[in-house]
Write a protein that holds these residues in place. Structure first.
Motif, short mmCIF file in Angstrom:
data_model
loop_
_atom_site.label_atom_id
_atom_site.label_comp_id
_atom_site.label_asym_id
_atom_site.label_seq_id
_atom_site.Cartn_x
_atom_site.Cartn_y
_atom_site.Cartn_z
N HIS A 174 34.00 4.08 -24.43
CA HIS A 174 33.02 4.32 -25.23
C HIS A 174 32.70 3.01 -26.22
N VAL A 236 25.00 13.19 -26.60
CA VAL A 236 26.50 13.57 -26.50
C VAL A 236 26.93 12.88 -25.22
N ASP A 238 30.33 12.80 -23.32
CA ASP A 238 31.81 13.53 -23.23
C ASP A 238 32.35 12.93 -21.78
N THR A 252 34.88 12.64 -26.80
CA THR A 252 33.45 12.89 -26.84
C THR A 252 32.99 12.09 -28.29
N CYS A 254 29.04 10.77 -30.35
CA CYS A 254 27.54 10.90 -30.46
C CYS A 254 26.83 9.58 -30.65
N GLU A 343 37.89 19.29 -30.88
CA GLU A 343 36.51 19.06 -30.58
C GLU A 343 35.44 20.02 -30.86
N ARG A 355 29.11 16.97 -30.89
CA ARG A 355 30.44 17.18 -30.59
C ARG A 355 31.21 16.04 -30.93
N GLU A 357 35.22 14.58 -30.31
CA GLU A 357 36.23 15.04 -29.85
C GLU A 357 37.44 13.90 -29.78
#
Length: 380
Positions: A174, A236, A238, A252, A254, A343, A355, A357
């Motif tokens: 991420h 999103v 995930d 997850t 965004c 989540e 979402r 998470e």
């Protein structure tokens, strides 16, 4: 006439270890449930009990774990070297190889009570279920899942450490999202780069990649598509994988390609408040449905209740989805060692979705988040 069975057994009993303790715990759980033997084929349950990450083949591999009597691992002869080299080879459990023309179900049945109750792992293939039914016509088949999930959902400190490593690995992916998520690229192109990074950052298997841009973000389990990501699109992402230790990651976040619509900003702040409240509420004794309600109430009060389409979370460990499930209707109290996702999501069909998470572990003091990348909306 079947070929002879070719057993391989340890010459001395193996010393007690956490792995052998799991076998005894499974036996004890089966006995309490009135089950005479557990029959466990390749999958997370077999790996949990023996350490053997067996291939799911049409040929039968099965741990036979009687409540009374010695356990044995039944494997195709050509898979016996792999089984012996795996952690299962050090358990002191007899490894029984069966040749191509042998009937492995008959071999198992010969060592089991004809009229017993047999607990089958929840993911056993139907053809194997039916073959065991034929080999044990007087027996009764039940699911072993209720007994094994009670063991698996309470993680040891070593398992929590493995989940923590998996969480750090997916966090590193991420953290690199700006490398791939750009205007003009398709979801599929971005997803391909993310999958490569999941492997590069510490996973041996890529389990899933969701890149839901614009209106596709309103589908919680959106598949990668050829949609071109545009300026202003919320996205999103995930993603998750499995590490060499067998434990899973799932997180997850965004993103927005430039400033998103004003409505998206509003709903995202509601979602962030809900997710923060839920992760802060994790503690021993709170029930799964109470934890679900903590975030759902925030989202409902803001007018987005119907847009929160799914449960708050799922347990995680050797599988991405396992007990405990954080959902309305579950009165299960959380206990130290339970690991699960938190989540919540808000999805406006045809427009966009969001979402957030994190994987959280319940501790004696509260909860520990295993995903530590920023939860705020990241504008790229």
């Amino acid at each position: 006439m079947s070929d002879p069975v070719q057993p391989t057994a340890a010459t001395h009993p193996a010393p007690a270890t956490p792995a052998t303790a799991r076998l005894q715990q499974a036996r004890d759980a089966a006995a309490r449930a009135g089950i005479d033997a557990l029959l466990i084929t390749p999958g997370a349950d077999l790996r949990y009990l023996t350490g053997y990450h067996a291939l799911p083949l049409e040929r039968l591999t099965c741990l036979v774990l009687p409540v009374a009597g010695d356990p044995f691992l039944l494997v195709p002869e050509l898979e016996r070297p792999a089984a012996q080299a795996s952690p299962a080879g050090g358990l002191g459990v007899e490894i029984v190889g069966w040749a191509e023309t042998a009937d492995p179900y008959a071999i198992a049945a010969a060592r089991l009570p004809a009229g017993g109750t047999f607990g089958l792992d929840n993911h056993m293939w139907a053809e194997k279920v039916m073959a065991f039914r034929h080999a044990l016509p007087g027996g009764r088949q039940v699911l072993a899942g209720p007994q094994l999930s009670e063991l698996r959902m309470r993680k040891t400190p070593q398992e929590v450490a493995a989940l923590r490593e998996a969480g750090a690995a997916i966090d590193r992916v991420h953290a690199r999202m700006a490398e791939w998520l750009r205007v003009g690229r398709t979801e599929r192109e971005v997803g391909r780069d993310i999958a490569e990074a999941i492997a590069a950052e510490g996973h041996v298997q890529v389990d899933f990649v969701i890149v839901g841009s614009g209106p596709n973000g309103a589908s919680p389990h959106h598949e990668l598509s050829d949609r071109v990501i545009a300026a202003g699109d919320p996205v999103v992402v995930d993603i998750g994988g499995t590490t060499a230790a067998g434990y899973c990651s799932d997180s997850t976040r965004c993103y927005s390609l430039g400033e998103p619509p004003a409505e998206y900003r509003r709903l995202y702040q509601v979602l962030l408040e809900a997710q923060r409240a839920q992760t802060a509420a994790v503690r021993p004794g709170i029930t799964a449905e109470q934890l679900d309600a903590v975030g759902r109430d925030v989202i409902t009060a803001a007018g987005y209740g119907p847009a929160f389409l799914h449960r708050t979370g799922h347990g995680i460990g050797l599988e991405t989805h396992e007990e405990p499930y954080i959902v309305a209707g579950s009165a299960r109290p959380l206990e130290p060692g339970m690991a699960f996702s938190v989540e919540p999501g808000i999805y406006l069909a045809g427009r966009f979705g969001a979402r957030i998470e994190d994987i959280v572990v319940c501790t004696a003091e509260g909860g520990e988040r295993l995903n530590l990348t920023p939860r705020e909306l990241t504008v790229l």
